[in-house]
Design a protein around this motif. Structure first.
Motif, short mmCIF file in Angstrom:
data_model
loop_
_atom_site.label_atom_id
_atom_site.label_comp_id
_atom_site.label_asym_id
_atom_site.label_seq_id
_atom_site.Cartn_x
_atom_site.Cartn_y
_atom_site.Cartn_z
N LEU A 48 0.82 -1.20 0.00
CA LEU A 48 0.00 0.00 0.00
C LEU A 48 0.86 1.26 0.00
CD1 LEU A 48 -2.86 1.11 0.04
CD2 LEU A 48 -2.79 0.99 2.53
N ILE A 49 1.99 1.23 0.69
CA ILE A 49 2.90 2.38 0.68
C ILE A 49 3.43 2.63 -0.72
CG2 ILE A 49 5.20 3.12 1.45
CD1 ILE A 49 4.51 1.98 4.18
N LEU A 50 3.81 1.58 -1.42
CA LEU A 50 4.32 1.75 -2.78
C LEU A 50 3.25 2.33 -3.71
CD1 LEU A 50 6.35 -1.54 -3.22
CD2 LEU A 50 7.24 0.77 -2.85
N VAL A 51 2.03 1.84 -3.58
CA VAL A 51 0.93 2.35 -4.41
C VAL A 51 0.63 3.80 -4.05
CG1 VAL A 51 -1.54 2.09 -4.89
CG2 VAL A 51 -0.06 0.08 -4.82
N LEU A 52 0.62 4.11 -2.76
CA LEU A 52 0.33 5.47 -2.32
C LEU A 52 1.39 6.46 -2.78
CD1 LEU A 52 -1.08 5.09 1.29
CD2 LEU A 52 -2.21 6.14 -0.66
N VAL A 53 2.65 6.07 -2.73
CA VAL A 53 3.72 6.97 -3.17
C VAL A 53 3.55 7.32 -4.64
CG1 VAL A 53 6.21 7.08 -3.63
CG2 VAL A 53 5.40 6.36 -1.40
N SER A 54 3.26 6.34 -5.47
CA SER A 54 3.07 6.62 -6.89
C SER A 54 1.81 7.47 -7.12
CB SER A 54 3.02 5.33 -7.70
OG SER A 54 1.92 4.55 -7.31
N PHE A 55 0.74 7.19 -6.39
CA PHE A 55 -0.49 7.95 -6.53
C PHE A 55 -0.32 9.39 -6.04
CE2 PHE A 55 -5.06 8.73 -5.43
CZ PHE A 55 -5.53 8.68 -6.73
N ILE A 56 0.42 9.57 -4.95
CA ILE A 56 0.69 10.91 -4.44
C ILE A 56 1.54 11.69 -5.43
CG2 ILE A 56 1.98 12.18 -2.67
CD1 ILE A 56 0.92 10.10 -0.66
N MET A 57 2.56 11.05 -6.01
CA MET A 57 3.39 11.73 -6.99
C MET A 57 2.56 12.16 -8.20
SD MET A 57 6.89 9.47 -6.69
CE MET A 57 7.29 9.71 -8.38
N TRP A 58 1.66 11.32 -8.67
CA TRP A 58 0.79 11.65 -9.79
C TRP A 58 -0.10 12.85 -9.46
CZ3 TRP A 58 -0.30 11.62 -14.65
CH2 TRP A 58 -1.59 11.81 -15.09
N ASN A 59 -0.70 12.84 -8.26
CA ASN A 59 -1.60 13.94 -7.90
C ASN A 59 -0.85 15.24 -7.65
OD1 ASN A 59 -4.55 13.20 -7.69
ND2 ASN A 59 -3.55 11.42 -6.81
N TRP A 60 0.36 15.18 -7.11
CA TRP A 60 1.16 16.39 -6.95
C TRP A 60 1.60 16.93 -8.30
CZ3 TRP A 60 1.71 19.85 -3.34
CH2 TRP A 60 1.35 19.52 -2.04
N TYR A 61 1.88 16.03 -9.24
CA TYR A 61 2.21 16.47 -10.60
C TYR A 61 1.04 17.22 -11.21
CZ TYR A 61 2.90 16.08 -15.63
OH TYR A 61 3.00 16.35 -16.96
N LEU A 62 -0.16 16.68 -11.04
CA LEU A 62 -1.34 17.36 -11.55
C LEU A 62 -1.58 18.68 -10.83
CD1 LEU A 62 -3.86 14.42 -12.03
CD2 LEU A 62 -2.60 15.66 -13.79
N LEU A 64 0.66 20.66 -9.36
CA LEU A 64 1.67 21.64 -9.74
C LEU A 64 1.49 22.13 -11.18
CD1 LEU A 64 4.85 20.13 -8.09
CD2 LEU A 64 3.46 22.04 -7.29
N SER A 65 0.95 21.29 -12.03
CA SER A 65 0.73 21.70 -13.42
C SER A 65 -0.60 22.42 -13.60
CB SER A 65 0.81 20.50 -14.35
OG SER A 65 -0.19 19.57 -14.05
N GLY A 66 -1.46 22.38 -12.59
CA GLY A 66 -2.73 23.10 -12.66
C GLY A 66 -3.77 22.44 -13.54
N THR A 67 -3.74 21.13 -13.64
CA THR A 67 -4.74 20.42 -14.45
C THR A 67 -5.46 19.40 -13.59
OG1 THR A 67 -3.14 18.74 -15.13
CG2 THR A 67 -3.39 20.65 -16.56
N THR A 68 -6.56 18.94 -14.10
CA THR A 68 -7.26 17.84 -13.47
C THR A 68 -6.93 16.56 -14.24
OG1 THR A 68 -9.21 18.10 -14.85
CG2 THR A 68 -9.16 19.35 -12.79
#
Length: 103
Positions: A48-62, A64-68
């Motif tokens: 779950l930690i591995l999945v959460l880290v990747s999901f958090i990185m994806w959402n922070w990317y979105l 910071l880029s200002g998109t949904t």
């Protein structure tokens, strides 16, 4: 969106705390007695930690880029390349829109 990002970070902290707790009692007699159950929890939380880290990185990317997510996939499906302009003012404005204060 602010609350969702914070929820993900807090969930990651909670899972990490659970893994740290299970690893710290590795040699304890209770862990040895319930080895199967606690090992299952350790593997589950580590995954779950591995999945959460990747999901958090994806959402922070979105964030910071200002998109949904829908805007990202719409643009990606149409053109195949994402033309995000990463200036520090844009990143600061996007973070202020998400985590800014309200009067």
């Amino acid at each position: 969106y602010r609350y969702f990002l914070l929820f993900l970070v807090y969930l990651l902290i909670g899972c990490s705390w659970n893994v740290l707790t299970l690893v710290s009692i590795w040699d304890h007699y209770i862990y040895i007695e319930y080895h199967k159950d606690l090992s299952y929890l350790l593997i589950l939380n580590s995954t779950l930690i591995l999945v959460l880290v990747s999901f958090i990185m994806w959402n922070w990317y979105l964030a910071l880029s200002g998109t949904t997510t829908l805007e990202f996939w719409k643009w990606y499906g149409s053109y195949g390349v994402i033309p995000f302009d990463y200036s520090f003012d844009l990143i600061r404005d996007n973070l202020f829109m998400i985590f800014g204060t309200q009067k």
